[in-house]
Design a protein around this motif. Structure first.
Motif, short mmCIF file in Angstrom:
data_model
loop_
_atom_site.label_atom_id
_atom_site.label_comp_id
_atom_site.label_asym_id
_atom_site.label_seq_id
_atom_site.Cartn_x
_atom_site.Cartn_y
_atom_site.Cartn_z
N ARG A 67 0.83 -0.86 0.08
CA ARG A 67 0.17 -0.05 0.02
C ARG A 67 0.88 1.32 -0.08
NH1 ARG A 67 -2.97 3.67 3.97
NH2 ARG A 67 -5.01 3.85 3.05
N VAL A 68 0.44 2.62 -1.12
CA VAL A 68 1.31 3.57 -0.63
C VAL A 68 -0.07 5.14 -0.51
CG1 VAL A 68 2.47 5.16 -2.06
CG2 VAL A 68 2.74 2.92 -2.47
N ALA A 69 0.56 5.08 0.42
CA ALA A 69 -0.45 6.28 0.86
C ALA A 69 0.27 7.49 0.83
CB ALA A 69 -0.50 5.58 2.15
N ALA A 70 -0.57 8.63 0.39
CA ALA A 70 0.20 10.16 1.22
C ALA A 70 -0.60 10.70 2.49
CB ALA A 70 -1.12 11.05 -0.16
N ALA A 71 1.41 10.82 2.63
CA ALA A 71 1.47 11.54 4.39
C ALA A 71 0.11 12.43 5.22
CB ALA A 71 3.02 11.76 4.27
N THR A 72 0.47 12.92 3.60
CA THR A 72 -0.35 14.86 3.36
C THR A 72 -1.38 14.40 2.31
OG1 THR A 72 0.81 16.23 4.62
CG2 THR A 72 -0.07 17.57 3.70
N PRO A 73 -2.72 14.39 1.95
CA PRO A 73 -3.53 14.77 0.44
C PRO A 73 -2.90 15.86 -0.22
CG PRO A 73 -4.86 14.22 2.65
CD PRO A 73 -3.51 14.60 3.42
N PRO A 74 -2.78 15.98 -0.75
CA PRO A 74 -2.43 16.71 -1.98
C PRO A 74 -3.72 17.57 -1.79
CG PRO A 74 -2.90 14.16 -3.58
CD PRO A 74 -2.81 13.92 -1.97
N LEU A 75 -2.76 18.19 -2.79
CA LEU A 75 -4.11 19.52 -2.66
C LEU A 75 -4.84 19.13 -4.19
CD1 LEU A 75 -6.58 22.13 -2.59
CD2 LEU A 75 -4.69 23.59 -3.43
N VAL A 76 -6.17 18.62 -4.85
CA VAL A 76 -6.27 18.00 -5.61
C VAL A 76 -8.25 18.83 -7.37
CG1 VAL A 76 -8.17 16.42 -7.73
CG2 VAL A 76 -6.12 15.83 -5.62
N VAL A 77 -7.43 19.76 -8.01
CA VAL A 77 -8.57 20.08 -9.02
C VAL A 77 -8.08 19.85 -9.79
CG1 VAL A 77 -8.18 22.20 -10.15
CG2 VAL A 77 -6.81 22.23 -8.10
N LEU A 78 -10.05 19.49 -10.24
CA LEU A 78 -10.19 18.37 -11.68
C LEU A 78 -10.71 19.47 -11.97
CD1 LEU A 78 -11.88 16.86 -8.55
CD2 LEU A 78 -11.27 14.92 -10.19
N THR A 79 -10.97 19.72 -13.53
CA THR A 79 -11.43 20.91 -14.54
C THR A 79 -12.28 19.60 -15.63
OG1 THR A 79 -9.36 20.57 -16.75
CG2 THR A 79 -9.10 21.75 -13.83
N SER A 80 -13.36 20.25 -15.42
CA SER A 80 -14.21 19.97 -16.95
C SER A 80 -14.73 21.14 -17.49
CB SER A 80 -15.22 19.57 -16.31
OG SER A 80 -16.17 18.80 -16.64
N ASN A 81 -14.46 20.62 -19.18
CA ASN A 81 -15.29 21.46 -20.14
C ASN A 81 -17.27 21.31 -20.66
OD1 ASN A 81 -13.00 23.16 -20.49
ND2 ASN A 81 -12.40 22.03 -21.91
N ARG A 82 -17.02 20.61 -19.49
CA ARG A 82 -19.06 20.11 -19.87
C ARG A 82 -18.77 19.32 -21.11
NH1 ARG A 82 -23.96 23.20 -16.31
NH2 ARG A 82 -25.01 21.41 -15.81
#
Length: 284
Positions: free
Chosen positions: A159-174
Motif C-alpha cells: 500500500r502507498v498512502a499520502a502522508a498529506t493529501p495532495p491539493l486536487v483540482v479537477l477541471t471539466s469543459n462539460r
C-alpha cells in the motif's frame, strides 16, 4: 491563511481570481477536499491549478485525461524493457532460483510512477486532473476510489498512502456530465468568463506592453464575440493571444483593419470567422 490572503498570493503570481473562486480554493485547501472546476474553455480552470502550485510553492503534477485513459496510464506501470534486461543479466550470471528471479522483477526500481502515484508519493503537492469529462465512467470510478482513500495498493509492493493529501483540482469543459458520485466528493465551482474590468486587468498584468486603451478594446471585442453563436467562443487565453499579436504588429489600437488581420489569433474555426465578420462586431 484567509480567502483574501490566498487571493493576494494568487495575485502575486499573476492570477486574478474573483472572491468566489478564491473562497472555493481556500476551502479546498483548508478542508483537504478536491476542487471540481467546471466552465467553458478558456475561463482559467487549468491556470488556477498552476497558479495555486506557484502561490503555495508546491510541485504541480498534471494528469491529462483523454478518451480511453486507464488506470495504468494514470497510476503506474512496470518498465518491461528494463525487467527483460534484468532477467537476461540474471540468466547470464548463472543458475538462478525462479521464484527469486520473479520477485526481483517487481522491485521499486522497475516501477514507472504515473501522475496519481507520483502525487501520493510526493505530497504535499497540487494534483491537476485536467478535462476529466473526456474520460469514461470506469475511469471516473477508479479516480473516485483513489481520491477517497488518498492511497493505492500495488499488489507486488503493498500500500502507498499520502502522508498529506495532495491539493486536487479537477477541471471539466462539460463535454459530458460527470457523475454525481465524483462531484459529491469535491467542492464545486463554476467559472464564468471574467467581467470587463477583470479581463482588462489580466491583459495588462500578463502583457505589460499593452496599455489600458488597447486592453479595453480587445476585452470589449472579445465580449462581443462571446455573445455570438460561435463553435468555440474565445476565452482569456485567446484574448491574450490577440493582444500579443497586435503588439507584435506594432498596433496601438484595435480598429477594423487590425482586427481582420489578426482574427486568427482569437477565432479558430472558419465558420466563426465568417460569422464575426458578417455580424460586424469587430468594427466597434
Amino acid at each position: 491563511m484567509t480567502p483574501d490572503e490566498l487571493a493576494e498570493a494568487l495575485d502575486r503570481v499573476d492570477y486574478l481570481p474573483d472572491p468566489g473562486l478564491a473562497t472555493a480554493a481556500f476551502l479546498a485547501l483548508r478542508t483537504r477536499r478536491p476542487l471540481f472546476c467546471e466552465g467553458e474553455p478558456g475561463t482559467g480552470k487549468t491556470s488556477l491549478a498552476v497558479a495555486l502550485a506557484r502561490a503555495l510553492d508546491l510541485p504541480l503534477i498534471r494528469l491529462q485525461c483523454h478518451e480511453g485513459i486507464d488506470a495504468a496510464q494514470a497510476l503506474y506501470d512496470w518498465d518491461f524493457p528494463r525487467q527483460l534486461l534484468h532477467l537476461r543479466a540474471l540468466e547470464a550470471a548463472g543458475p538462478v532460483d525462479a521464484d527469486a528471479a520473479e520477485a526481483s522483477l517487481y522491485a521499486r526500481r522497475f516501477l514507472l510512477a504515473r501522475p496519481l502515484l507520483r502525487a501520493l508519493e510526493e505530497a504535499p503537492c497540487v494534483l491537476l486532473v485536467d478535462e476529466v469529462d473526456r474520460a469514461d465512467d470506469e475511469f471516473e470510478a477508479f479516480l473516485l476510489e483513489v481520491l477517497d482513500e488518498n492511497a493505492v495498493t500495488i499488489p507486488e509492493l503493498g500500500r502507498v498512502a499520502a502522508a498529506t493529501p495532495p491539493l486536487v483540482v479537477l477541471t471539466s469543459n462539460r463535454t459530458r456530465e460527470v457523475h454525481d458520485a465524483l462531484k459529491r466528493r469535491c467542492l464545486y465551482h463554476w467559472l464564468e468568463h471574467p467581467d470587463l474590468a477583470r479581463e482588462v486587468a489580466v491583459l495588462r498584468r500578463r502583457l505589460p506592453g499593452v496599455d489600458e486603451r488597447l486592453a479595453t478594446q480587445v476585452a470589449e471585442a472579445v465580449r462581443r464575440l462571446r455573445e455570438l453563436d460561435l463553435v468555440k467562443p474565445p476565452g482569456v487565453a485567446e484574448s491574450l493571444d490577440w493582444a500579443a499579436a497586435l503588439l507584435a504588429l506594432g498596433r496601438t489600437e484595435l480598429d477594423a483593419e487590425s482586427a481582420a488581420l489578426t482574427l486568427g489569433a482569437v477565432l479558430k474555426y472558419r465558420e466563426d470567422t465568417r460569422r464575426a465578420l458578417s455580424a460586424g462586431v469587430l468594427a466597434g
